[in-house]
Design a protein around this motif. Structure first.
Motif, PDB file in Angstrom:
ATOM      1  N   PHE B 107      58.589 -22.224 109.893  1.00 42.15           N
ATOM      2  CA  PHE B 107      59.268 -22.212 111.194  1.00 42.15           C
ATOM      3  C   PHE B 107      58.616 -23.115 112.236  1.00 42.15           C
ATOM      4  O   PHE B 107      58.693 -22.860 113.443  1.00 42.15           O
ATOM      5  CB  PHE B 107      59.325 -20.784 111.735  1.00 42.15           C
ATOM      6  CG  PHE B 107      59.927 -19.798 110.770  1.00 42.15           C
ATOM      7  CD1 PHE B 107      61.056 -20.121 110.033  1.00 42.15           C
ATOM      8  CD2 PHE B 107      59.368 -18.545 110.608  1.00 42.15           C
ATOM      9  CE1 PHE B 107      61.625 -19.225 109.146  1.00 42.15           C
ATOM     10  CE2 PHE B 107      59.922 -17.628 109.718  1.00 42.15           C
ATOM     11  CZ  PHE B 107      61.056 -17.974 108.986  1.00 42.15           C
ATOM     12  N   THR B 108      57.943 -24.173 111.795  1.00 39.98           N
ATOM     13  CA  THR B 108      57.244 -25.022 112.774  1.00 39.98           C
ATOM     14  C   THR B 108      58.225 -25.807 113.658  1.00 39.98           C
ATOM     15  O   THR B 108      57.821 -26.368 114.675  1.00 39.98           O
ATOM     16  CB  THR B 108      56.278 -25.990 112.059  1.00 39.98           C
ATOM     17  OG1 THR B 108      57.007 -26.679 111.043  1.00 39.98           O
ATOM     18  CG2 THR B 108      55.130 -25.251 111.418  1.00 39.98           C
ATOM     19  N   ASP B 109      59.516 -25.828 113.277  1.00 44.21           N
ATOM     20  CA  ASP B 109      60.522 -26.510 114.113  1.00 44.21           C
ATOM     21  C   ASP B 109      61.232 -25.544 115.061  1.00 44.21           C
ATOM     22  O   ASP B 109      62.138 -25.947 115.790  1.00 44.21           O
ATOM     23  CB  ASP B 109      61.577 -27.174 113.210  1.00 44.21           C
ATOM     24  CG  ASP B 109      60.950 -28.113 112.206  1.00 44.21           C
ATOM     25  OD1 ASP B 109      60.128 -28.932 112.630  1.00 44.21           O
ATOM     26  OD2 ASP B 109      61.245 -27.990 111.003  1.00 44.21           O
ATOM     27  N   ALA B 146      48.517 -19.781 113.585  1.00 44.00           N
ATOM     28  CA  ALA B 146      48.255 -19.785 115.032  1.00 44.00           C
ATOM     29  C   ALA B 146      47.222 -20.859 115.373  1.00 44.00           C
ATOM     30  O   ALA B 146      47.401 -21.658 116.310  1.00 44.00           O
ATOM     31  CB  ALA B 146      47.761 -18.411 115.478  1.00 44.00           C
ATOM     32  N   ALA B 147      46.135 -20.880 114.610  1.00 50.16           N
ATOM     33  CA  ALA B 147      45.066 -21.852 114.882  1.00 50.16           C
ATOM     34  C   ALA B 147      45.557 -23.279 114.645  1.00 50.16           C
ATOM     35  O   ALA B 147      45.170 -24.207 115.367  1.00 50.16           O
ATOM     36  CB  ALA B 147      43.855 -21.549 113.996  1.00 50.16           C
ATOM     37  N   VAL B 209      51.800 -12.828 127.840  1.00 51.94           N
ATOM     38  CA  VAL B 209      51.364 -12.225 126.577  1.00 51.94           C
ATOM     39  C   VAL B 209      52.535 -12.230 125.599  1.00 51.94           C
ATOM     40  O   VAL B 209      53.654 -11.854 125.955  1.00 51.94           O
ATOM     41  CB  VAL B 209      50.874 -10.769 126.777  1.00 51.94           C
ATOM     42  CG1 VAL B 209      50.387 -10.187 125.452  1.00 51.94           C
ATOM     43  CG2 VAL B 209      49.781 -10.697 127.827  1.00 51.94           C
ATOM     44  N   VAL B 210      52.251 -12.638 124.374  1.00 48.26           N
ATOM     45  CA  VAL B 210      53.278 -12.656 123.324  1.00 48.26           C
ATOM     46  C   VAL B 210      52.753 -11.864 122.130  1.00 48.26           C
ATOM     47  O   VAL B 210      51.612 -12.057 121.709  1.00 48.26           O
ATOM     48  CB  VAL B 210      53.580 -14.117 122.886  1.00 48.26           C
ATOM     49  CG1 VAL B 210      54.516 -14.134 121.678  1.00 48.26           C
ATOM     50  CG2 VAL B 210      54.189 -14.903 124.041  1.00 48.26           C
ATOM     51  N   SER B 211      53.558 -10.950 121.610  1.00 51.28           N
ATOM     52  CA  SER B 211      53.171 -10.243 120.384  1.00 51.28           C
ATOM     53  C   SER B 211      53.936 -10.845 119.222  1.00 51.28           C
ATOM     54  O   SER B 211      55.085 -11.259 119.375  1.00 51.28           O
ATOM     55  CB  SER B 211      53.442  -8.747 120.496  1.00 51.28           C
ATOM     56  OG  SER B 211      54.824  -8.487 120.422  1.00 51.28           O
ATOM     57  N   VAL B 212      53.272 -10.922 118.067  1.00 48.22           N
ATOM     58  CA  VAL B 212      53.946 -11.462 116.885  1.00 48.22           C
ATOM     59  C   VAL B 212      54.053 -10.389 115.812  1.00 48.22           C
ATOM     60  O   VAL B 212      53.145  -9.582 115.634  1.00 48.22           O
ATOM     61  CB  VAL B 212      53.212 -12.702 116.306  1.00 48.22           C
ATOM     62  CG1 VAL B 212      53.395 -13.911 117.205  1.00 48.22           C
ATOM     63  CG2 VAL B 212      51.747 -12.437 116.088  1.00 48.22           C
ATOM     64  N   ASP B 213      55.177 -10.393 115.136  1.00 50.05           N
ATOM     65  CA  ASP B 213      55.479  -9.525 113.994  1.00 50.05           C
ATOM     66  C   ASP B 213      55.647  -8.057 114.388  1.00 50.05           C
ATOM     67  O   ASP B 213      56.583  -7.410 113.967  1.00 50.05           O
ATOM     68  CB  ASP B 213      54.398  -9.662 112.911  1.00 50.05           C
ATOM     69  CG  ASP B 213      54.630  -8.696 111.763  1.00 50.05           C
ATOM     70  OD1 ASP B 213      55.777  -8.633 111.294  1.00 50.05           O
ATOM     71  OD2 ASP B 213      53.677  -8.006 111.351  1.00 50.05           O
ATOM     72  N   THR B 367      57.404 -13.546 105.651  1.00 55.18           N
ATOM     73  CA  THR B 367      56.323 -14.522 105.769  1.00 55.18           C
ATOM     74  C   THR B 367      55.347 -14.205 106.905  1.00 55.18           C
ATOM     75  O   THR B 367      55.755 -13.819 108.000  1.00 55.18           O
ATOM     76  CB  THR B 367      56.899 -15.944 105.959  1.00 55.18           C
ATOM     77  OG1 THR B 367      55.818 -16.864 106.012  1.00 55.18           O
ATOM     78  CG2 THR B 367      57.722 -16.058 107.247  1.00 55.18           C
ATOM     79  N   PRO B 368      54.066 -14.370 106.634  1.00 53.98           N
ATOM     80  CA  PRO B 368      53.073 -14.239 107.711  1.00 53.98           C
ATOM     81  C   PRO B 368      52.944 -15.535 108.506  1.00 53.98           C
ATOM     82  O   PRO B 368      52.205 -15.573 109.487  1.00 53.98           O
ATOM     83  CB  PRO B 368      51.786 -13.963 106.938  1.00 53.98           C
ATOM     84  CG  PRO B 368      51.963 -14.684 105.644  1.00 53.98           C
ATOM     85  CD  PRO B 368      53.430 -14.622 105.323  1.00 53.98           C
ATOM     86  N   LEU B 369      53.637 -16.567 108.061  1.00 49.22           N
ATOM     87  CA  LEU B 369      53.416 -17.901 108.637  1.00 49.22           C
ATOM     88  C   LEU B 369      54.205 -18.071 109.936  1.00 49.22           C
ATOM     89  O   LEU B 369      55.052 -18.961 110.076  1.00 49.22           O
ATOM     90  CB  LEU B 369      53.793 -18.953 107.592  1.00 49.22           C
ATOM     91  CG  LEU B 369      53.089 -18.762 106.232  1.00 49.22           C
ATOM     92  CD1 LEU B 369      53.649 -19.684 105.175  1.00 49.22           C
ATOM     93  CD2 LEU B 369      51.583 -18.957 106.371  1.00 49.22           C
ATOM     94  N   ILE B 370      53.914 -17.170 110.878  1.00 47.54           N
ATOM     95  CA  ILE B 370      54.655 -17.160 112.141  1.00 47.54           C
ATOM     96  C   ILE B 370      53.735 -17.193 113.362  1.00 47.54           C
ATOM     97  O   ILE B 370      54.211 -17.137 114.495  1.00 47.54           O
ATOM     98  CB  ILE B 370      55.581 -15.927 112.247  1.00 47.54           C
ATOM     99  CG1 ILE B 370      54.773 -14.638 112.146  1.00 47.54           C
ATOM    100  CG2 ILE B 370      56.661 -15.968 111.169  1.00 47.54           C
ATOM    101  CD1 ILE B 370      55.586 -13.387 112.425  1.00 47.54           C
ATOM    102  N   GLY B 371      52.433 -17.286 113.133  1.00 51.18           N
ATOM    103  CA  GLY B 371      51.495 -17.315 114.266  1.00 51.18           C
ATOM    104  C   GLY B 371      51.758 -18.506 115.174  1.00 51.18           C
ATOM    105  O   GLY B 371      51.558 -18.442 116.400  1.00 51.18           O
ATOM    106  N   ASP B 372      52.231 -19.600 114.568  1.00 52.09           N
ATOM    107  CA  ASP B 372      52.517 -20.816 115.357  1.00 52.09           C
ATOM    108  C   ASP B 372      53.613 -20.562 116.388  1.00 52.09           C
ATOM    109  O   ASP B 372      53.568 -21.097 117.500  1.00 52.09           O
ATOM    110  CB  ASP B 372      52.913 -21.970 114.417  1.00 52.09           C
ATOM    111  CG  ASP B 372      54.064 -21.616 113.494  1.00 52.09           C
ATOM    112  OD1 ASP B 372      54.044 -20.518 112.921  1.00 52.09           O
ATOM    113  OD2 ASP B 372      54.998 -22.443 113.344  1.00 52.09           O
TER     114      ASP B 372
END
Lengths: 329, 431
Positions: B107-109, B146-147, B209-213, B367-372
């Motif tokens: 989801f980087t786009d 995220a990093a 503040v933003v929470s993820v997942d 997917t955990p790949l949502i920190g971004d």
């Protein structure tokens, strides 16, 4: 007075010769409880005593049983080892780091040596540096768990390709699963060590009355170092069995294992004050836990209710023994 | 007279978010139909039918007993922010800064930010990212993304803290960042309630503040990036209904009341609730622990000799169930010698390997790949505060992902993907 308390009294009086011949059957109530559970299981599920289900029950408890033997010896000396979960997980992670070598001897050897070494460190801290076992093993739990995560970068590894490693969890000898064989061998070795060896007498003497034992010429520091090292080795064996069964070395494995093992040890008749306990009692307690969990799962009882029932079983078995112990005093 | 019921409580907590989701939908551009919308359409359809009643007594009894309706009605299902349409293959590839694993993030786009300095290039923005679990592949992957996003912007500094599943520690970390006047905070909370007050304190101090997942109980929170639990459970049901018309099911579930468990299991039951041939034979809470799932499945296999389906709310549970079935040599022990169907969630690489090998039958990716997304959202909130851009929506739904099966299938309009086609799997590879 139960047989365990009787033995304890004999220890205090220094009656070594008499103790040797006492049948170490643990508290009779444990065997009765196990018998009742087995009969109830067979009535509820006709296939309960089938070889296949017995295999399931025994393989399920093999790991925790072996570790409980080590813990029982530590508890008999009047100490406690809260680091077992950390030691188990760090040991398998260290072994897992060596998976790329493809050498089973190196991987399994490093796993077992790590457990032994960490146990040895625990023993030295307790026996030589005089640090309370509660504190030193708690520190070891934190350090070992953290190191497991650091060394593995939090990632699991998969030992599937190392057949010798997987043999510890999935192998069989003469049709008997290896975890069950290991449980049996460790049980026999530990029963022999506690009942029929000089070391066994020193063990009970150390836990029963450390000062008297010291004055009797027993090197209680050595006894403690040996039992902690042995407990560390047992933790590594447990880690090996469990990770091999699942084909998965997980740096976050075994949460709360130390409390489960302590529960089995106490259920087996060992007193945290030291001087009492038996490996046979621990084995019976391990089987009780295994049968209870198997039955409850087969009945579809929720995991949370299982925890309640298991705790109640522990209370039912342990409380009468505590009352007897008070009476003896 | 007002009555405090579970339905009322959950409904109350989530109503604000649902409202926000609706607002997001209304303002979204018209978008082409992607897998997200197909799955949302199916969710609406099956939910409506389930509300009219379930003919399957075994399923409806469990559905009622665990109060799934309350959770499902309150869980937000909506469109994607700014009319985004996700297609398989999208996203960037990089090496995870923490895991050191090769990652393809899907989801980087989504809510995009170009590489380079952000907002005011003369300023350096400090963002705190607090989560739990540097010892868990799913969570490390979350931190990796995220990093990675923060590293794309030279004037963004990120501090990543592991609160080690200690709510108090997470609260203290947030309070420290408030005291240090950080520009933004992103968090992955373990539980909703305890994180509400610290988030409120940060918002009151003017820090987005933003929470993820996962959610917090804060109603002031700037944005919530929420996953696709509903689509996960729905697809497990869709697959099962496609390949089997009858059979006994054993459930390995997460903690009672956890969102992942409530929504995934509830959605699964909604789909099979009107198929009379299915029966729930075992129902276990194995709390994401592989060993517990292993043992409950091993014991269930002893109690029942006609299990057809193993439903699992997570990948850990599915792997534990598979290992137990394999150890018992019961992979093909369903009635008529058929294979026990294993349904899973979470697209870890080891789960995909088992799908490719034909052992696990399907997985709904989560997917955990949502920190971004969280980092980009908080940067945009900081920008909105400084008058540089518009704020992102309060509720940011992540795109629904299609299920993965060994071979290509089309199930009720959902085109499945094969393990070979799925580049987004996370965690270490199984060699």
């Amino acid at each position: 007075m139960t047989i365990i308390e009787e033995k304890s009294s004999i220890n205090a009086a220094g009656g070594w010769a008499q103790m040797r011949f006492l049948p170490e059957i643990g508290d009779l109530s444990r065997i009765v409880v196990l018998g009742v559970l087995v009969v109830a299981g067979q009535i509820l599920y006709p296939g309960f005593l089938s070889p296949e289900n017995l295999r399931v029950v025994l393989t399920a408890v093999a790991g925790i049983g072996i570790l409980a033997f080590g813990m029982t010896m530590v508890v008999i000396t009047g100490e406690i080892d809260l680091s077992v979960a950390g030691v188990a997980v760090l040991s398998i992670v260290i072994g897992g780091l060596l998976l790329p070598t493809g050498s089973p001897a190196l991987i399994i050897g490093a796993t077992l040596l790590c457990g032994l070494g960490l146990g040895l460190v625990n023993g030295i801290f307790v026996a030589k540096l005089g640090v309370s076992s509660l504190i030193s093993t708690l520190a070891m739990l934190g350090i070992a768990s953290a190191l497991a995560n650091i060394f593995s970068a939090g990632q699991a590894t998969y030992p599937e390709k190392i057949a010798e490693y997987m043999w510890f969890g999935r192998g069989a000898l003469l049709g008997i699963p290896v975890p069950i064989l290991l449980l049996a061998v460790m049980a026999l070795a530990c029963v022999f060590m506690t009942r029929n060896s000089t070391f066994g007498r020193k063990l009970y003497a150390t836990g029963g009355n450390a000062r008297a034992a010291l004055l009797s010429g027993i090197r209680i520091d050595r006894v403690k170092i040996v039992v902690f090292a042995f407990c560390g080795l047992c933790a590594a064996i447990t880690g090996l069995i469990e990770s091999a069964r699942l084909g998965y070395i997980n740096p976050a494995a075994f949460p709360g294992l130390e409390l489960k093992v302590l529960a089995v040890t106490v259920l087996g008749g060992a007193a945290l004050a030291g001087g009492t306990g038996s490996v046979f009692g621990t084995l019976v307690a391990t089987l009780i836990i295994g049968v209870v969990n198997n039955l409850l799962n087969q009945m579809g009882v929720s995991f949370y209710m299982q925890q309640v029932v298991t705790a109640l079983v522990i209370l039912v078995v342990v409380v009468p023994g505590m009352r007897n112990r008070r009476f003896v005093k | 007279m007002l009555k405090f019921t579970r339905r009322a409580a959950i409904g109350g907590v989530m109503s604000v978010a649902v409202f926000a989701a609706t607002q997001g939908c209304l303002t979204a551009q018209a978008h082409a139909e992607g897998v997200h919308d197909v799955l949302n359409g199916l969710i609406a359809s099956y939910s409506e039918h389930a509300k009219e009643g379930m003919s399957n007594k075994s399923v409806s009894e469990l559905f009622e007993k665990d109060g799934f309706r309350d959770y499902l009605d309150a869980y937000p299902v909506g469109g994607l922010a700014d009319g985004f349409v996700w297609k398989p293959g999208m996203g960037a590839t990089f090496t995870g800064p923490y895991s050191k694993l090769e990652i393809k993030a899907p989801f980087t786009d989504y809510i995009p930010l170009p590489e380079g300095p952000v907002l005011d290039p003369k300023k350096t923005y400090k963002i705190g990212f607090v989560f739990h679990g540097f010892n868990h592949p799913w969570l490390i992957s979350l931190a990796d993304t995220a990093a990675w996003e923060a590293a794309r912007h030279p004037n963004v500094e990120i501090e990543v803290i592991d609160a080690e599943f200690d709510d108090n520690k997470m609260g203290q970390v947030i309070d420290t960042w408030v005291a240090k006047k950080y520009d933004g905070i992103v968090l992955w909370p373990s539980r909703e309630a305890p994180m509400g007050p610290p988030v409120d304190r940060a918002i009151d101090a003017g820090i987005p503040v933003v929470s993820v997942d996962r959610r917090t109980s804060s109603e002031k929170i700037s944005s919530e990036v929420l996953g696709n639990f509903y689509a996960n459970g729905l697809q497990e049901g869709l697959y099962l209904k496609e390949v089997l018309k009858a059979g006994n099911i054993v459930l390995n579930r997460k903690d009672l009341g956890s969102t992942a468990d409530s929504i995934r299991t509830g959605a699964f039951l909604e789909v099979i609730g009107n198929v009379d041939g299915f029966s729930i034979q075992g129902n276990y809470h194995t709390n994401s622990q592989r060993t517990l799932a292993f043992q409950s499945t091993a014991d269930a296999l002893q109690a029942f000799n006609d299990i057809s389906v193993s439903f699992n709310t997570g990948g850990e549970e599915a792997m534990g169930a598979l290992d137990a079935i394999r150890e018992a040599k019961r992979l093909n022990s369903a009635p008529d010698g058929k294979k026990i169907i294993i349904l899973a969630n979470d697209d870890a690489k080891e789960v995909l390997k088992e799908i490719a090998d034909g052992n696990i039958d399907m997985v709904s990716p989560y997917t955990p790949l949502i920190g971004d997304i969280g980092i980009r959202a908080v940067i945009k909130h900081i920008g909105a505060k400084e008058g540089l851009n518009e704020a992102p929506p309060k509720l940011i739904m992540t795109p629904n992902l299609p299920m993965i099966t060994k071979t290509k299938m089309v199930i009720e309009g959902v085109e499945t993907m094969t393990p070979d086609e799925w580049p987004y799997a996370y965690g270490p590879a199984v060699n």
